[in-house]
Scaffold this motif. Structure first.
Motif, PDB file in Angstrom:
ATOM      1  N   LYS A 124       0.806  -1.221   0.043  1.00 21.68           N
ATOM      2  CA  LYS A 124      -0.719  -0.190   0.064  1.00 21.68           C
ATOM      3  C   LYS A 124       0.660   1.467   0.122  1.00 21.68           C
ATOM      4  CE  LYS A 124      -2.688  -3.040   2.083  1.00 21.68           C
ATOM      5  NZ  LYS A 124      -2.091  -4.707   2.648  1.00 21.68           N
ATOM      6  N   GLY A 125       2.256   0.977  -0.331  1.00 23.06           N
ATOM      7  CA  GLY A 125       2.632   2.247  -0.816  1.00 23.06           C
ATOM      8  C   GLY A 125       4.022   1.985   1.005  1.00 23.06           C
ATOM      9  N   GLN A 131       4.396  -3.264   5.653  1.00 21.88           N
ATOM     10  CA  GLN A 131       2.911  -3.942   5.499  1.00 21.88           C
ATOM     11  C   GLN A 131       2.401  -4.820   5.908  1.00 21.88           C
ATOM     12  OE1 GLN A 131       2.459  -2.301   1.952  1.00 21.88           O
ATOM     13  NE2 GLN A 131       3.803  -0.960   2.997  1.00 21.88           N
ATOM     14  N   LYS A 441      -1.197  -1.401 -11.190  1.00 20.34           N
ATOM     15  CA  LYS A 441      -1.298  -0.435 -10.756  1.00 20.34           C
ATOM     16  C   LYS A 441       0.702   0.429 -10.528  1.00 20.34           C
ATOM     17  CE  LYS A 441      -4.891   0.177  -9.036  1.00 20.34           C
ATOM     18  NZ  LYS A 441      -6.247   0.614  -9.375  1.00 20.34           N
ATOM     19  N   ARG A 444       2.978   0.419  -7.124  1.00 17.56           N
ATOM     20  CA  ARG A 444       2.186   1.333  -6.622  1.00 17.56           C
ATOM     21  C   ARG A 444       1.619   1.073  -5.503  1.00 17.56           C
ATOM     22  NH1 ARG A 444       2.759   4.726 -11.253  1.00 17.56           N
ATOM     23  NH2 ARG A 444       0.214   4.481 -11.590  1.00 17.56           N
ATOM     24  N   TYR A 445       0.724  -0.223  -5.884  1.00 14.33           N
ATOM     25  CA  TYR A 445       0.093  -0.542  -5.166  1.00 14.33           C
ATOM     26  C   TYR A 445      -0.781  -1.946  -5.211  1.00 14.33           C
ATOM     27  CZ  TYR A 445      -4.671  -1.232  -2.526  1.00 14.33           C
ATOM     28  OH  TYR A 445      -5.660  -1.114  -1.448  1.00 14.33           O
ATOM     29  N   ASP A 447      -3.427  -4.526  -3.077  1.00 17.13           N
ATOM     30  CA  ASP A 447      -4.314  -5.372  -2.416  1.00 17.13           C
ATOM     31  C   ASP A 447      -4.218  -6.983  -1.797  1.00 17.13           C
ATOM     32  OD1 ASP A 447      -6.265  -4.793  -0.488  1.00 17.13           O
ATOM     33  OD2 ASP A 447      -7.798  -5.054  -2.097  1.00 17.13           O
TER      34      ASP A 447
END
Length: 457
Positions: A124-125, A131, A441, A444-445, A447
């Protein structure tokens, strides 16, 4: 896209796994990101049976397929069983067999030939070591209502088949709510079912079981560690003999599917809806409680943006939006119409097995109501032997995988001879979804992802 076209065709599976291995950044060992137990609301009993399991049964719980190094090596070993062309670090077949046996032993608390669970932490960055996986899953089979050592006659303490599901945490500390839910729901539900099923010979009422599930979700919501922040989805399948009760709150989903042994045809016969705020029924409730539903413009919806219930975040004091209209926790959003009450549906497994619904069908969900309907193709009806299975998954998987592809991949692993292990099927699905996230993404992301699968017949 078919991941396993036949039991012998696993090319795409290995390709997807390889892509994931190359494109997913290496994080830290899973033990470094597990939530500290002291942060959880320990309201559940620590009582265990002689086997070391809770009184309601021994749960299968997922391990991280990529960042848990022991699990990753074990998954590789069982994957090699069904890949005659893959190398095995130069080892012999004898080495492979020994490693496979050891691997299956290491993975037995995650799954076997009839059920499986697996997860993959997202990104999630920020720093990789920060994380946290907020997704949880379980399969409990057999699932007991009465404690095995309670002295109740054996015909009453017979296991009531299975309980399975997923919980997708969100917002800060959402992992506390999902962890609490996965560990507490089975105990609460078992207690409620004990009162309903106290007489093993009595014909229970489906409405009583449905109400027990609703009350369980509500109790979870009231007792969850959500004082500061956080919430989670909950999507579970409870099998009681010939019936499957499917309860869902949030945008994780569960589906029931059939597998035709004669034709290898796989059909989804029921799937839960996503509890989105823009559904007419949900929007009406939210607005009647003073809440506001944000609906993104069409171009953003096409890019994957979701409608949201707007609320004031108690931690930041700023406006936030919840991308679902039902959930566990999320107490600030509850003041604006978000409720924990699940939708609960009943599926007759016996009818499916007997062939009452074995014709080919396509499950669709209405954009207006969220209700599921199945279109039956009468030309493909047959009297073939039918098997029934269930899948529960978080949106990290569902956002980038077609439901039919998930169903076919799972069915082959559960029912076809010489097919990939169910854990390998879950690994394949997660690998494919993770690669799609990474590409969509630009790294960058991504889930978190969790899945639980199980035979129902």
């Amino acid at each position: 896209m078919r991941i396993f076209k036949t039991s012998s065709n696993v090319t795409l599976f290995f390709a997807a796994s390889l892509v994931t291995a190359l494109t997913v950044p290496r994080l830290v060992d899973s033990k470094d990101v597990i939530v500290d137990d002291k942060d959880l609301n320990q309201s559940t009993s620590s009582t265990t049976t002689s086997s070391g399991c809770p009184p309601y049964g021994c749960p299968l719980l997922p391990r991280d397929m990529h960042f848990d190094e022991e699990a990753q090596k074990a998954l590789k070993a069982i994957r090699m069983i069904h890949s005659p062309t893959a190398s095995y670090d130069g080892g012999s077949k004898k080495d492979l067999d020994l490693e496979s046996a050891e691997a299956l032993e290491l993975l037995k608390n995650m799954g076997g030939k009839d059920q499986a669970t697996l997860t993959l932490i997202g990104y999630k960055g920020g720093n990789l070591q920060d994380q946290i996986n907020q997704d949880r899953a379980f399969v409990i089979s057999p699932y007991f209502v009465n404690e095995p050592d309670s002295g109740i006659p054996s015909n009453i303490k017979t296991p009531i088949k299975r309980l399975m599901g997923v919980f997708d945490g969100h917002a800060k500390l959402g992992e506390l709510v999902s962890e609490y839910s996965v560990s507490t729901l089975p105990k609460i539900l078992s207690s409620k079912l004990e009162n309903i099923l106290s007489d093993a010979d009595a014909e229970y009422l489906q409405v009583d079981i449905q109400q027990a599930l609703i009350e369980t979700f509500i109790e979870l919501d009231k007792t969850a560690p959500a004082e500061k922040s956080g919430g989670c989805t909950a999507s579970v399948v409870l099998q009681l003999g010939k019936h499957a009760f499917v309860a869902n709150a949030g945008d994780s989903r569960s589906f029931i599917a059939t597998y035709n042994k004669s034709t290898s045809d796989v059909q989804i016969v029921f799937i839960t809806r996503e509890d989105k705020p823009d559904l007419p029924e949900e929007r009406s409730r939210v607005e009647s409680m003073g809440g506001q539903v944000y609906i993104p413009p069409p171009e953003r919806i096409q890019m994957g943006a979701s409608s949201r219930v707007l609320y004031v975040d108690p931690q930041t004091g700023g406006m936030s939006g919840l991308a679902m209209s039902r959930s566990i926790g999320d107490w600030a959003a509850a003041e604006k119409g978000v409720i924990p009450d699940p939708t609960v549906s009943v599926i007759d497994i016996e009818n499916l097995v007997k062939g009452a619904q074995e014709c080919s069908g396509l499950a669709t969900v209405s954009d207006d109501t969220g209700e599921t309907s199945v279109h039956i193709d009468d030309t493909s009806c047959s009297g073939a032997d039918i098997e029934v299975f269930a899948v529960s998954a978080t949106d990290g998987l569902l956002d980038f995988m077609k439901l039919d592809d998930i169903a076919k991949t799972v069915a082959i692993s559960l029912y076809e001879d010489d097919s990939p292990h169910p854990l390998s099927a879950c690994e394949s699905l997660i690998s494919t979804a993770a690669s799609a996230w990474w590409q969509a993404k630009n790294g960058r992301y991504r889930d978190d992802i969790a899945i639980a699968i199980s035979k129902l017949s």
